[in-house]
Design a protein around this motif. Structure first.
Motif, PDB file in Angstrom:
ATOM      1  N   ALA A 114      -6.147  10.797  -4.586  1.00 16.64           N
ATOM      2  CA  ALA A 114      -5.839  11.498  -5.400  1.00 16.64           C
ATOM      3  C   ALA A 114      -6.414  10.199  -6.778  1.00 16.64           C
ATOM      4  O   ALA A 114      -7.628  10.217  -6.744  1.00 16.64           O
ATOM      5  N   ASP A 115      -5.716  10.119  -8.089  1.00 16.24           N
ATOM      6  CA  ASP A 115      -6.510   9.198  -9.064  1.00 16.24           C
ATOM      7  C   ASP A 115      -5.917   8.121  -8.754  1.00 16.24           C
ATOM      8  O   ASP A 115      -6.454   7.210  -9.986  1.00 16.24           O
ATOM      9  N   GLN A 116      -5.423   7.457  -8.048  1.00 12.35           N
ATOM     10  CA  GLN A 116      -4.943   5.937  -7.974  1.00 12.35           C
ATOM     11  C   GLN A 116      -5.801   5.300  -7.021  1.00 12.35           C
ATOM     12  O   GLN A 116      -6.417   5.566  -5.944  1.00 12.35           O
ATOM     13  N   LYS A 117      -5.704   4.531  -7.605  1.00 11.23           N
ATOM     14  CA  LYS A 117      -7.221   3.067  -6.194  1.00 11.23           C
ATOM     15  C   LYS A 117      -5.986   2.181  -6.021  1.00 11.23           C
ATOM     16  O   LYS A 117      -5.386   1.454  -6.648  1.00 11.23           O
ATOM     17  N   ILE A 118      -6.191   1.438  -4.295  1.00  6.71           N
ATOM     18  CA  ILE A 118      -5.182   0.262  -4.512  1.00  6.71           C
ATOM     19  C   ILE A 118      -5.991  -0.867  -3.858  1.00  6.71           C
ATOM     20  O   ILE A 118      -6.995  -0.129  -2.217  1.00  6.71           O
ATOM     21  N   ALA A 119      -6.080  -1.935  -4.374  1.00  6.98           N
ATOM     22  CA  ALA A 119      -6.718  -2.592  -3.931  1.00  6.98           C
ATOM     23  C   ALA A 119      -6.170  -3.661  -2.621  1.00  6.98           C
ATOM     24  O   ALA A 119      -4.892  -3.729  -2.795  1.00  6.98           O
ATOM     25  N   LEU A 120      -6.914  -3.676  -1.490  1.00  2.55           N
ATOM     26  CA  LEU A 120      -6.147  -4.226  -0.280  1.00  2.55           C
ATOM     27  C   LEU A 120      -7.553  -5.120   0.018  1.00  2.55           C
ATOM     28  O   LEU A 120      -7.767  -5.089   0.563  1.00  2.55           O
ATOM     29  N   HIS A 121      -6.955  -5.589   2.063  1.00  5.22           N
ATOM     30  CA  HIS A 121      -7.329  -6.458   2.542  1.00  5.22           C
ATOM     31  C   HIS A 121      -7.680  -5.488   4.200  1.00  5.22           C
ATOM     32  O   HIS A 121      -7.064  -4.876   4.756  1.00  5.22           O
ATOM     33  N   LYS A 122      -9.162  -5.692   4.079  1.00  4.20           N
ATOM     34  CA  LYS A 122      -9.625  -5.493   5.657  1.00  4.20           C
ATOM     35  C   LYS A 122      -9.014  -5.784   6.535  1.00  4.20           C
ATOM     36  O   LYS A 122      -8.461  -5.287   7.633  1.00  4.20           O
ATOM     37  N   PHE A 123      -8.668  -7.172   6.355  1.00  6.35           N
ATOM     38  CA  PHE A 123      -8.088  -7.577   8.011  1.00  6.35           C
ATOM     39  C   PHE A 123      -6.494  -7.116   8.512  1.00  6.35           C
ATOM     40  O   PHE A 123      -6.847  -6.793   9.763  1.00  6.35           O
ATOM     41  N   ILE A 124      -6.127  -7.118   7.374  1.00  8.40           N
ATOM     42  CA  ILE A 124      -4.693  -6.568   7.337  1.00  8.40           C
ATOM     43  C   ILE A 124      -4.546  -4.904   8.189  1.00  8.40           C
ATOM     44  O   ILE A 124      -3.386  -5.038   8.960  1.00  8.40           O
ATOM     45  N   LEU A 125      -5.568  -4.271   7.388  1.00  8.09           N
ATOM     46  CA  LEU A 125      -5.550  -2.500   8.020  1.00  8.09           C
ATOM     47  C   LEU A 125      -6.322  -2.326   8.777  1.00  8.09           C
ATOM     48  O   LEU A 125      -5.832  -1.646   9.940  1.00  8.09           O
ATOM     49  N   ALA A 126      -7.359  -3.883   9.828  1.00  6.75           N
ATOM     50  CA  ALA A 126      -7.800  -3.794  10.576  1.00  6.75           C
ATOM     51  C   ALA A 126      -6.114  -4.267  12.289  1.00  6.75           C
ATOM     52  O   ALA A 126      -6.331  -3.664  12.980  1.00  6.75           O
ATOM     53  N   ALA A 127      -5.606  -4.875  11.427  1.00  3.38           N
ATOM     54  CA  ALA A 127      -4.932  -5.773  12.117  1.00  3.38           C
ATOM     55  C   ALA A 127      -3.584  -4.563  12.755  1.00  3.38           C
ATOM     56  O   ALA A 127      -3.349  -4.292  14.147  1.00  3.38           O
TER      57      ALA A 127
END
Length: 358
Positions: free
Chosen positions: A10-23
């Motif tokens: 939607a109109d929200q941005k969340i900063a995340l970690h690619k290695f956690i998402l991939a794992a």
């Protein structure tokens, strides 16, 4: 800042970690493997932000929210949020998220579910760590370390390299042997579990700067010990043999990793548990006893301020006093203990001797 991908819902941005998402998510693992340089991701506007927030909570913490935000102010009803969670869990291939949500209303089942999901999450992260971090460690000649260039846009999303040099073997040293170093591609987000690295990465030091080529940070320990340190930081596992435990103790003390320091102390001191004087007499001179450098252990306990090890060492010597009483190294150790007295008293006592007597 340790995040490397921004996901928009939607109109929200969340900063995340690619290695956690991939794992943790097969969907992200596939997509990011195909395009590791990706720094932004966008979900359809019809996805309720609360649904994605629930998915992120599950991926990072292994649990579903106890309550769903819905109704006025969110733009979505509770039914729409739940439907959104169901869709996003299938999309990210994390179907057990919905099961966790359904169990969240029952405390007993919620606890059981959380235990299961935490174990699953640890296993997934450990598998990813072993395949990608340990699987991509690089052994190079020490003199060539500065020639190594590791681009920030790499397939395992590493953002720093840790270096450990092989220690020379005095007994088997060969003048023609070329010293090697091992480089481990790591993620600052996990290294922050160490107060040492946390201070380093939040300072104005060179190592804190983000550069196109990954910074190489020297760690004063052997590659084997550094691998144990990293395994603990990524997986909470700390399995290592006695012969390396003192080195792990010193490294954990240097990096301010108290839990691993305690684990190393337990590995060492457990050997002395339940040992009687009679048992010590039976085993005196055996290989098991030869494996223990008790003098090194006592000095390590003093340097790292681990009371448990001091008590273990005193008990170990007390049960084997006859074997050590005439040793020059034992006399030297007593003198060192006497020198540790900070304030002179009318009647001084030597701590090590007092502990042995006790």
């Amino acid at each position: 800042m340790t995040t490397d991908i921004s996901v928009t819902v939607a109109d929200q941005k969340i900063a995340l970690h690619k290695f956690i998402l991939a794992a943790r998510s097969p969907y992200f693992r596939t997509k990011l493997a195909a395009a590791p340089e990706t720094t932004t991701w966008k979900f359809p506007n019809t996805t309720p932000p609360e649904a994605f927030a629930a998915a992120i909570r599950y991926l990072y913490l292994g649990e579903a929210p106890r309550e769903l935000r819905s109704g006025p102010g969110t733009g979505f009803t509770e039914s729409e949020v739940f439907t959104g969670i169901d869709k996003i869990s299938k999309h990210l291939e994390i179907e057990s998220l919905v099961e966790s949500l359904l169990d969240s209303g029952d405390r007993r089942r919620a606890r059981q579910r959380r235990t299961v999901e935490l174990g699953k999450g640890r296993d997934q992260l450990e598998e990813w760590f072993r395949q990608n971090v340990l699987g991509n460690k690089l052994v190079v000649e020490t003199r060539k370390v500065t020639e190594v260039k590791w681009d920030r846009k790499n397939s395992i999303f590493a953002d720093v390299l840790l270096r450990a040099d092989e220690l020379p073997d005095e007994d088997e040293g060969d003048a023609d042997d070329v010293p090697n170093s091992t480089l481990f591609p790591c993620h600052r987000a996990m290294l922050l579990r160490s107060e040492f690295f946390q201070a380093m990465f939040t300072s104005s030091f060179r190592e804190a700067h983000v550069t196109d080529q990954l910074q190489i940070i020297d760690v004063d320990c052997s590659p084997d010990v550094l691998e144990i340190i990293l395994t603990f930081l990524y997986t909470e596992r700390a399995d290592f043999p006695l012969e390396i435990a003192v080195d792990v103790l010193f490294a954990a003390d240097m990096l301010f990793i108290e839990k691993l320091k305690t684990k190393a102390a337990v590995v060492i001191s457990t050997l002395g548990s339940g040992v009687s004087q009679a048992e010590a007499a039976k085993t005196r001179g055996t290989q098991d006893e030869d494996d223990i450098d008790i003098y090194a252990i006592i000095r390590a306990a003093w340097l790292t301020r681990v009371q448990r090890l001091e008590e273990f060492a005193a008990r170990f010597l007390a049960y084997r006093l006859e074997a050590h009483i005439d040793s020059p190294e034992f006399a030297e150790l007593i003198q060192e203990s006497a020198a540790r007295i900070r304030a002179r008293q009318e009647t001084d006592s030597i701590e090590l001797l007092d502990d042995i007597r006790f």
